[in-house]
Design an enzyme around this catalytic site. Structure first.
Site, mmCIF file in Angstrom:
data_model
loop_
_atom_site.group_PDB
_atom_site.id
_atom_site.type_symbol
_atom_site.label_atom_id
_atom_site.label_comp_id
_atom_site.label_asym_id
_atom_site.label_seq_id
_atom_site.Cartn_x
_atom_site.Cartn_y
_atom_site.Cartn_z
ATOM 1 N N CYS A 1 72.384 44.910 46.912
ATOM 2 C CA CYS A 1 71.468 45.144 45.789
ATOM 3 C C CYS A 1 70.594 46.329 46.142
ATOM 4 O O CYS A 1 70.275 46.527 47.314
ATOM 5 C CB CYS A 1 70.606 43.893 45.557
ATOM 6 S SG CYS A 1 69.625 43.969 44.048
ATOM 7 N N CYS B 1 63.995 42.795 46.836
ATOM 8 C CA CYS B 1 62.904 41.826 46.649
ATOM 9 C C CYS B 1 62.695 41.124 47.993
ATOM 10 O O CYS B 1 63.666 40.742 48.659
ATOM 11 C CB CYS B 1 63.249 40.804 45.571
ATOM 12 S SG CYS B 1 63.620 41.573 43.995
ATOM 13 N N CYS C 1 64.296 37.584 48.903
ATOM 14 C CA CYS C 1 65.705 37.362 48.569
ATOM 15 C C CYS C 1 66.629 37.845 49.689
ATOM 16 O O CYS C 1 66.490 38.970 50.174
ATOM 17 C CB CYS C 1 66.026 38.107 47.275
ATOM 18 S SG CYS C 1 67.777 38.096 46.854
ATOM 19 N N CYS D 1 77.819 30.497 39.389
ATOM 20 C CA CYS D 1 76.886 31.604 39.627
ATOM 21 C C CYS D 1 77.698 32.785 40.152
ATOM 22 O O CYS D 1 78.337 32.698 41.202
ATOM 23 C CB CYS D 1 75.840 31.143 40.644
ATOM 24 S SG CYS D 1 74.679 32.420 41.087
ATOM 25 N N CYS E 1 69.733 29.597 45.297
ATOM 26 C CA CYS E 1 69.191 30.854 44.752
ATOM 27 C C CYS E 1 68.618 31.715 45.860
ATOM 28 O O CYS E 1 67.781 31.239 46.630
ATOM 29 C CB CYS E 1 68.010 30.589 43.826
ATOM 30 S SG CYS E 1 68.416 29.808 42.315
ATOM 31 N N GLU F 1 79.837 36.707 47.174
ATOM 32 C CA GLU F 1 79.892 35.254 47.066
ATOM 33 C C GLU F 1 79.731 34.793 45.621
ATOM 34 O O GLU F 1 79.045 35.433 44.823
ATOM 35 C CB GLU F 1 78.782 34.630 47.932
ATOM 36 C CG GLU F 1 78.992 34.913 49.405
ATOM 37 C CD GLU F 1 78.011 34.190 50.321
ATOM 38 O OE1 GLU F 1 78.457 33.640 51.327
ATOM 39 O OE2 GLU F 1 76.795 34.189 50.036
HETATM 40 N N1 SAH Z 1 69.220 40.119 40.630
HETATM 41 C C1 SAH Z 1 68.979 39.219 39.582
HETATM 42 C C2 SAH Z 1 69.820 37.953 39.651
HETATM 43 C C3 SAH Z 1 70.104 37.330 40.985
HETATM 44 S S1 SAH Z 1 68.928 36.362 41.827
HETATM 45 C C4 SAH Z 1 67.535 38.865 39.522
HETATM 46 O O1 SAH Z 1 66.806 39.171 40.450
HETATM 47 O O2 SAH Z 1 67.122 38.308 38.519
HETATM 48 C C5 SAH Z 1 68.742 34.803 40.968
HETATM 49 C C6 SAH Z 1 67.296 34.279 41.019
HETATM 50 O O3 SAH Z 1 66.948 33.767 42.303
HETATM 51 C C7 SAH Z 1 66.280 35.350 40.707
HETATM 52 O O4 SAH Z 1 65.297 34.854 39.855
HETATM 53 C C8 SAH Z 1 65.700 35.633 42.056
HETATM 54 O O5 SAH Z 1 64.440 36.230 41.976
HETATM 55 C C9 SAH Z 1 65.667 34.271 42.668
HETATM 56 N N2 SAH Z 1 65.543 34.260 44.125
HETATM 57 C C10 SAH Z 1 65.842 35.239 44.992
HETATM 58 N N3 SAH Z 1 65.613 34.827 46.258
HETATM 59 C C11 SAH Z 1 65.161 33.568 46.182
HETATM 60 C C12 SAH Z 1 64.799 32.580 47.161
HETATM 61 N N4 SAH Z 1 64.881 32.854 48.440
HETATM 62 N N5 SAH Z 1 64.390 31.375 46.732
HETATM 63 C C13 SAH Z 1 64.363 31.092 45.417
HETATM 64 N N6 SAH Z 1 64.719 31.961 44.444
HETATM 65 C C14 SAH Z 1 65.111 33.187 44.827
HETATM 66 FE FE1 SF4 Z 2 68.418 41.987 43.994
HETATM 67 FE FE2 SF4 Z 2 67.738 39.648 45.062
HETATM 68 FE FE3 SF4 Z 2 65.894 41.111 43.807
HETATM 69 FE FE4 SF4 Z 2 67.833 39.894 42.378
HETATM 70 S S1 SF4 Z 2 66.216 38.909 43.582
HETATM 71 S S2 SF4 Z 2 67.113 42.017 42.165
HETATM 72 S S3 SF4 Z 2 69.542 40.071 43.852
HETATM 73 S S4 SF4 Z 2 66.990 41.695 45.698
#
Ligand code: SAH
Ligand code: SF4
Length: 395
Positions: A137, A141, A144, A130, A368, A117
């Protein structure tokens, strides 16, 4: 058919990809050198190579041409020859969704059927795209949505650049340059960890920044990493874009719990890598991303500790507070509005910028951390079970 909030159909309808005709090379996503090599192989004489490469580069990346007939700066004869060997093809848009707030989300299917996406977020003074760097991934996390997928594969440079081309098609940027740019900024914050796909991300951003093509300045591009320490310095040196780091907690125990990568590269290592980031300065601050998770990382003590660490490492940073965006099945909640405000105020009072990001596109799961595609890396067992089920259904 998708309809925009204004009732208008979107400019680009989901469409099928052009069929690849055997042996034709797709020019989209080639670097300048690769384009030159492709033309050399095709038989363009050495003394014309530079000129032809520039002509085609300009048509593909500056004008957004997808059809050789549109490339009128190239002679008709030459166009006819090129068409026999080359193609300029975008991946398929499976679905274009339009949020109430103007955010647009594209579900893109690549040639092998995998999907990712990309999200366009219009604001008053800018339009941010974005972009995803991986399908899935590796990092998982806990907060996420992408993290619930396994890594299926890295995106190629062509697939990363294609996300930009698709957004520009949809926003009608090529046809009417007087409208000005719609996509003024890029954030590598879609699906995946960009520093685990370093070479392709670098190649794609080099193409996007090229001054005779898309011409997006490195100052308008931000790469977000979860803290892949060994590649951060290299990213600054070789790509040179703005850096965002997903911090999310100033405590190692909490960060390890919500971001398993912290067990490999802990806070001290991440903060030191930020301090060493080439190009980090007061005029070009690093961004810390901080998702506000109720009861997890949002206390006064957390804010205080965060400030202490920023001071300790003398970091030129801004802290972006992201209200946590929920997704089906997640166990976290977003901190209360007052709590987020108080957290932000504390950091501001200490002289560090800590704006609260307005969630965008939540209604279409485009905010995000809400991105996810149905692509799966199938285990041998899964493939076996699916085959068996299909056979049974056929009997
Ligand atoms: N993988 C990279 C970039 C993609 S995520 C990273 O982790 O930095 C973009 C941002 O959204 C990151 O800071 C991530 O930690 C944050 N993020 C992930 N899940 C989220 C959520 N459910 N609510 C708010 N921010 C979130
Ligand atoms: Fe991967 Fe989501 Fe963690 Fe970014 S925030 S490193 S996309 S699992």
């Amino acid at each position: 058919m998708q309809v925009t909030p204004s009732g208008q159909p979107p400019i680009v309808q989901p469409r099928a990809a052009t069929d690849l005709i055997d042996g034709k090379v797709n020019l989209l996503g080639l670097s300048r050198d690769e384009l030159k090599d492709a033309l050399r192989e095709f038989g363009v004489p050495e003394k014309q190579l530079r000129m032809r490469t520039s002509q085609l580069w300009h048509c593909v990346y500056h004008r957004g041409a997808t059809d050789f007939a549109e490339m009128t700066t190239i002679s008709k004869d030459m166009r006819a020859k090129l068409e026999k060997h080359f193609i300029v093809k975008r991946p398929e848009i499976v679905e274009a969704q339009y949020s109430e707030d103007g955010t647009r989300k594209y579900l893109i299917r690549f040639a092998d059927g995998n999907e990712a996406e990309a999200v366009y977020i219009p604001e008053e003074d800018r339009g941010t795209l974005c972009i995803s760097s991986q399908i899935g991934c590796t990092l998982n996390c806990k907060f996420c949505h992408t993290g619930t997928m396994n890594l299926v594969r890295n995106l190629t440079a062509a697939e990363i650049v294609a996300q930009m081309m698709i957004a520009r098609d949809d926003l009608d940027e090529w046809q009417d340059p007087t409208k000005g740019r719609q996509v003024t900024n890029i954030v590598m914050m879609g699906m995946g960890e960009p520093l685990y796909n370093f070479d392709n991300v670098k190649k794609a951003l080099d193409i996007i920044m090229d001054e005779e093509g898309i011409q997006l300045s490195r100052r308008r591009i931000t790469l977000s990493t979860s803290g892949v320490v060994p590649h951060m310095e290299r990213a600054g040196r070789e790509i040179g874009v703005n850096l965002a780091v997903s911090l999310h907690s100033p405590r190692n125990d909490v960060r390890s719990e919500i971001m398993p990568i912290n067990k490999k590269y802990d806070l001290e290592q991440v903060l030191q890598a930020c301090a060493d980031y080439p190009g980090g300065s007061n005029s070009r601050r690093i961004t810390f991303e901080y998702a506000m998770l109720k009861g997890i990382n949002d206390s006064d003590a957390d804010a205080k500790e965060l400030v202490r660490l920023i001071r300790k490492y003398k970091l030129p940073v801004k802290v972006n507070l992201i209200p946590f965006n929920p997704w089906p099945g997640v166990n976290y909640e977003c901190s209360d509005e007052n709590r987020i405000k108080r957290f932000s105020d504390y950091i501001f009072k200490e002289g560090i910028s800590a704006p609260i990001r307005t969630p965008r596109g939540r209604d279409i799961m485009a905010a995000c951390g809400q991105l996810k595609s149905a692509s799966e890396k199938k285990s041998k067992g899964q493939i076996f079970r699916e085959d068996a089920a299909a056979k049974e259904a056929a009997n």
